[in-house]
Design a protein around this motif. Sequence first.
Motif, PDB file in Angstrom:
ATOM      1  N   TYR A   6      -0.450  13.841  13.340  1.00 32.75           N
ATOM      2  CA  TYR A   6      -0.884  12.607  13.986  1.00 32.75           C
ATOM      3  C   TYR A   6      -0.490  12.674  15.450  1.00 32.75           C
ATOM      4  O   TYR A   6       0.673  12.896  15.755  1.00 32.75           O
ATOM      5  N   THR A   8      -0.465  10.479  18.921  1.00 27.49           N
ATOM      6  CA  THR A   8      -0.653   9.128  19.464  1.00 27.49           C
ATOM      7  C   THR A   8      -0.238   9.102  20.927  1.00 27.49           C
ATOM      8  O   THR A   8       0.628   9.860  21.344  1.00 27.49           O
ATOM      9  N   ARG A  37      -4.868   0.860  19.073  1.00 29.55           N
ATOM     10  CA  ARG A  37      -4.590   2.092  19.815  1.00 29.55           C
ATOM     11  C   ARG A  37      -5.306   3.232  19.096  1.00 29.55           C
ATOM     12  O   ARG A  37      -5.296   3.330  17.875  1.00 29.55           O
ATOM     13  N   GLN A  38      -5.933   4.090  19.893  1.00 32.76           N
ATOM     14  CA  GLN A  38      -6.620   5.230  19.294  1.00 32.76           C
ATOM     15  C   GLN A  38      -5.760   6.476  19.389  1.00 32.76           C
ATOM     16  O   GLN A  38      -5.087   6.711  20.397  1.00 32.76           O
ATOM     17  N   GLY A  39      -5.783   7.282  18.345  1.00 30.49           N
ATOM     18  CA  GLY A  39      -5.077   8.558  18.357  1.00 30.49           C
ATOM     19  C   GLY A  39      -5.944   9.648  17.772  1.00 30.49           C
ATOM     20  O   GLY A  39      -7.139   9.464  17.587  1.00 30.49           O
ATOM     21  N   LYS A  40      -5.330  10.774  17.486  1.00 33.91           N
ATOM     22  CA  LYS A  40      -6.051  11.889  16.883  1.00 33.91           C
ATOM     23  C   LYS A  40      -5.352  12.290  15.588  1.00 33.91           C
ATOM     24  O   LYS A  40      -4.171  12.033  15.405  1.00 33.91           O
ATOM     25  N   TYR A  41      -6.118  12.911  14.719  1.00 34.04           N
ATOM     26  CA  TYR A  41      -5.600  13.289  13.410  1.00 34.04           C
ATOM     27  C   TYR A  41      -6.137  14.668  13.072  1.00 34.04           C
ATOM     28  O   TYR A  41      -7.315  14.941  13.293  1.00 34.04           O
ATOM     29  N   PHE A  42      -5.272  15.551  12.596  1.00 31.54           N
ATOM     30  CA  PHE A  42      -5.696  16.911  12.261  1.00 31.54           C
ATOM     31  C   PHE A  42      -5.157  17.294  10.889  1.00 31.54           C
ATOM     32  O   PHE A  42      -4.026  16.925  10.542  1.00 31.54           O
ATOM     33  N   GLU A  43      -5.964  18.012  10.133  1.00 26.21           N
ATOM     34  CA  GLU A  43      -5.508  18.586   8.877  1.00 26.21           C
ATOM     35  C   GLU A  43      -5.529  20.101   9.012  1.00 26.21           C
ATOM     36  O   GLU A  43      -6.586  20.688   9.238  1.00 26.21           O
ATOM     37  N   ILE A  44      -4.366  20.717   8.885  1.00 24.04           N
ATOM     38  CA  ILE A  44      -4.248  22.167   8.992  1.00 24.04           C
ATOM     39  C   ILE A  44      -3.990  22.725   7.598  1.00 24.04           C
ATOM     40  O   ILE A  44      -2.990  22.380   6.974  1.00 24.04           O
ATOM     41  N   SER A  45      -4.892  23.563   7.105  1.00 26.05           N
ATOM     42  CA  SER A  45      -4.686  24.217   5.804  1.00 26.05           C
ATOM     43  C   SER A  45      -4.152  25.617   6.040  1.00 26.05           C
ATOM     44  O   SER A  45      -4.702  26.359   6.857  1.00 26.05           O
ATOM     45  N   ILE A  62       1.793  24.583  16.934  1.00 22.64           N
ATOM     46  CA  ILE A  62       0.384  24.382  17.288  1.00 22.64           C
ATOM     47  C   ILE A  62       0.191  22.992  17.920  1.00 22.64           C
ATOM     48  O   ILE A  62      -0.541  22.828  18.897  1.00 22.64           O
ATOM     49  N   VAL A  66      -1.353  23.069  21.495  1.00 28.98           N
ATOM     50  CA  VAL A  66      -2.809  22.914  21.496  1.00 28.98           C
ATOM     51  C   VAL A  66      -3.266  21.473  21.274  1.00 28.98           C
ATOM     52  O   VAL A  66      -4.150  20.980  21.963  1.00 28.98           O
ATOM     53  N   LEU A  67      -2.666  20.798  20.284  1.00 26.62           N
ATOM     54  CA  LEU A  67      -3.255  19.542  19.825  1.00 26.62           C
ATOM     55  C   LEU A  67      -2.836  18.337  20.662  1.00 26.62           C
ATOM     56  O   LEU A  67      -3.605  17.390  20.812  1.00 26.62           O
TER      57      LEU A  67
END
Lengths: 81, 81
Positions: A6, A8, A37-45, A62, A66-67
């Motif tokens: 996550y 933010t 508030r807007q954020g970003k969400y990533f799923e890393i497998s 990472i 990067v993120l």
Amino acid sequence: MKAKVYVTLKKGVLDPQGKAIHHSAELMGFTQLADIRQGKYFEISFNDSVGEAEAREAAESISRDVLANPVIEDFSVEIEG
Amino acid sequence: MKAKVYVTLKKGVLDPQGKAIHHSAELMGFTQLADIRQGKYFEISFNDSVGEAEAREAAESISRDVLANPVIEDFSVEIEG
């Protein structure tokens, strides 16, 4: 092994996109909102051979590199089996 | 009362941004990754007078109408006290 990241914006950093969403929601009749508030969400497998400690370390590295932009953003990492 | 909304692409929907991040991470030496998917994350803060049921209903309604594109995206809502 899967990592959820996550990202933010830090407190105090302006969030014009969040403000725009807040305004749209108010126009739609949602007047009980204090803030969005807007954020970003990533799923890393990860590959099956990767253990929890290695997954957490890789995901945090990472995220930092990067993120997320560490100047204006915070991130948190959750590991799932 | 605060709602956390996670928006993710449905399975099978192409995620070129996630692919680009995956590729960048591989170039940085993270070769143990199977996949990275990008999503969106929102924090909705409600006024103090709003209860949990009302917050959940409003957050789901806003997610459906504004935050997510139900054709290609799924969303989930978590309520925090």
